[in-house]
Scaffold this active site. Structure first.
Site, mmCIF file in Angstrom:
data_model
loop_
_atom_site.group_PDB
_atom_site.id
_atom_site.type_symbol
_atom_site.label_atom_id
_atom_site.label_comp_id
_atom_site.label_asym_id
_atom_site.label_seq_id
_atom_site.Cartn_x
_atom_site.Cartn_y
_atom_site.Cartn_z
ATOM 1 C CB SER A 136 -0.869 -0.052 1.261
ATOM 2 O OG SER A 136 -1.556 1.158 1.454
ATOM 3 C CE LYS A 162 -4.695 0.277 0.529
ATOM 4 N NZ LYS A 162 -5.483 -0.443 1.542
ATOM 5 C CE LYS A 164 -3.892 4.029 2.242
ATOM 6 N NZ LYS A 164 -5.109 3.555 2.897
ATOM 7 C CG ASP A 189 -7.789 2.672 0.641
ATOM 8 O OD1 ASP A 189 -8.924 3.185 0.738
ATOM 9 O OD2 ASP A 189 -7.196 2.163 1.622
ATOM 10 C CD GLU A 216 -9.055 -0.452 0.564
ATOM 11 O OE1 GLU A 216 -8.135 -0.802 -0.203
ATOM 12 O OE2 GLU A 216 -8.953 -0.495 1.802
ATOM 13 C CG ASP A 241 -10.665 -0.315 5.027
ATOM 14 O OD1 ASP A 241 -11.002 -0.749 6.137
ATOM 15 O OD2 ASP A 241 -9.528 0.160 4.827
ATOM 16 C CE LYS A 265 -7.389 -1.740 6.761
ATOM 17 N NZ LYS A 265 -7.402 -0.273 6.758
ATOM 18 N N GLY A 293 -4.421 -3.906 6.256
ATOM 19 C CA GLY A 293 -3.513 -3.703 7.383
ATOM 20 C C GLY A 293 -3.606 -2.307 7.955
HETATM 21 O O1 OSB Z 1 -7.215 2.167 4.511
HETATM 22 O O2 OSB Z 1 -6.070 0.400 4.297
HETATM 23 C C1 OSB Z 1 -6.221 1.535 4.791
HETATM 24 C C2 OSB Z 1 -3.096 2.354 6.858
HETATM 25 C C3 OSB Z 1 -3.647 3.157 7.831
HETATM 26 C C4 OSB Z 1 -4.984 3.455 7.788
HETATM 27 C C5 OSB Z 1 -5.794 2.929 6.764
HETATM 28 C C6 OSB Z 1 -5.251 2.109 5.793
HETATM 29 C C7 OSB Z 1 -3.875 1.853 5.829
HETATM 30 C C8 OSB Z 1 -3.165 1.069 4.816
HETATM 31 C C9 OSB Z 1 -1.933 0.347 5.268
HETATM 32 O O3 OSB Z 1 -3.453 1.066 3.641
HETATM 33 C C10 OSB Z 1 -1.797 -1.005 4.714
HETATM 34 C C11 OSB Z 1 -0.684 -1.759 5.428
HETATM 35 O O4 OSB Z 1 -0.746 -1.946 6.671
HETATM 36 O O5 OSB Z 1 0.257 -2.155 4.757
HETATM 37 MG MG MG Z 2 -8.436 1.071 3.147
#
Ligand code: OSB
Ligand code: MG
Length: 378
Positions: A136, A162, A164, A189, A216, A241, A265, A293
């Site tokens: 991510s 992925k 953001k 995401d 996402e 999520d 999660k 995660g």
């Molecule tokens: O939305 O998946 C999410 C990290 C902090 C808060 C929200 C998210 C995330 C990640 C991290 O995308 C994914 C990872 O732990 O590798």
């Molecule tokens: Mg997410």
């Protein structure tokens, strides 16, 4: 299993690379590490992976500390339980606070599995010996820096990326990654940063043309209807999520076609038991799932691997190696990935041991909970 006492520690680790989501940027993370002491010196370990600020969900490191020490641990310490599931049932009356619950419950599963000389994956009903891990990537200061990050992770062997996104950091970076890296397994995401205004819907429709595996959480957590409306208009599967914190919200989402993929999660669902139940429901509805995660340290990361061993976790997870986030993890041996594949440990419990010296060096505060001093024990 009898839980004689417990400890909770607030532990800070620096991130190897600052991570920015739609809401904020972080350079180090404070997570809470829970230790449950069982009979014969056996210990169970859990991690509360809440963010410090209530931007992803309403919980914070502080609220988790407070709920774990004042509500959750006092209900299980000093008692004897048949199983992790029975013990965590003691806090059914505590509403919400899923991150806090998940971290303590994880320690219960680890303890039970260690006492039974089994792995947590086995105890959960896991069937896989390896899980597919992806990365991510946060919002970067420039598209050039994002391309560098993608290149670095593809070189490290990960096959799924992925990104953001947020309004203003959307089609341009995504199409730049597509142009540079071709047909890779790519998804975005949005962490609930879009709304149904025409400008945002226009961006989401453009993203629909980028061949993404999924989009996402575009909209606010409670706005399942907005996700359902968008899903009827676009080809790309919507993945939820933040919107899914309970079996009830998942059932609603499925019944209105608000998502065609689910991010599970452990923290958000409130524990491994609840995560497994969400997996079972999604699988019975024909919805593929993957494990998300929260930048976990090694203990929470190991729990993500254990849940990912269930058969319905058919999509690549966010469970990358420890080194993607931390130069040194709190474990005696870090979690590793080989070309994006992480092995499900076969050792007892979560399958990893905590490096107690390194843990102590990075502990900001610690509290011990004994039955006599717990508020409800009197
Ligand atoms: O939305 O998946 C999410 C990290 C902090 C808060 C929200 C998210 C995330 C990640 C991290 O995308 C994914 C990872 O732990 O590798
Ligand atoms: Mg997410």
């Amino acid at each position: 299993m009898h839980i004689s006492h417990a400890e909770i520690r607030c532990v800070r680790l620096p991130l190897v690379h600052g991570f920015q989501t739609s809401s904020h940027r972080k350079k180090s993370l404070d997570h809470l590490v829970v230790t449950l002491h069982g009979e014969n010196g056996y210990m169970g370990w859990g991690e509360i992976a809440s963010a410090s600020h209530p931007f992803y969900n309403p919980e914070t490191t502080e609220t988790c500390w407070s709920i774990a020490t004042a509500e959750l641990l006092p209900l299980i310490v000093g008692r004897t339980w048949n199983s992790a599931e029975q013990a965590s049932g003691a806090w059914n009356k505590v509403r919400g606070n899923h991150f806090a619950k998940a971290g303590v419950e994880m320690a219960l599963w680890d303890l039970q599995a260690r006492l039974e000389h089994r792995s947590v994956a086995d105890l959960l009903g896991g069937t896989r010996s390896t899980v597919a891990a992806g990365v991510s990537l946060g919002i970067e200061p420039s598209i050039g820096e994002l391309l560098d990050q993608v290149a670095l992770q593809l070189e490290a062997g990960y096959t799924r990326v992925k990104l953001k996104v947020a309004p203003g950091w959307d089609v341009k970076p995504v199409s730049a990654v597509r142009r540079e890296f071709g047909d890779i397994d790519l998804h975005v995401d949005a962490n609930a940063s879009f709304s149904e205004i025409p400008a945002h819907l226009g961006v989401l429709h453009e993203l629909d043309g980028q061949g993404l595996t999924m989009i996402e959480q575009p909209f606010a957590p409670e706005n399942l209807l907005a996700h359902a409306r968008l899903q009827q208009q676009i080809e790309t599967p919507i993945c939820l999520d933040e919107s899914v914190e309970s079996l009830a919200s998942l059932e609603t989402a499925l019944s209105i076609d608000a998502c065609r993929v689910l991010n599970i999660k452990v923290s958000r669902m409130g524990g491994l038991g609840a995560a497994r139940a969400a997996h079972d429901l999604a699988v019975s509805a024909g919805i593929p799932v993957w494990c998300g995660g929260m930048h976990e340290f090694g203990i929470g990361r190991a729990a993500n691997i254990a849940i990912s061993s269930l058969p319905g976790f058919t999509l690549t997870s966010d469970v990358s190696a420890s080194e993607k986030y931390y130069a040194r993890d709190i474990l005696t041996r870090p979690i590793t990935a080989d070309r994006g594949i992480v092995e499900v440990p076969v050792g007892d419990g979560l399958g990893y041991d905590v490096d107690l010296v390194f843990l102590a060096e990075n502990t900001l505060r610690i509290q011990t909970l004994e039955p006599a001093t717990s508020p409800t024990a009197a």
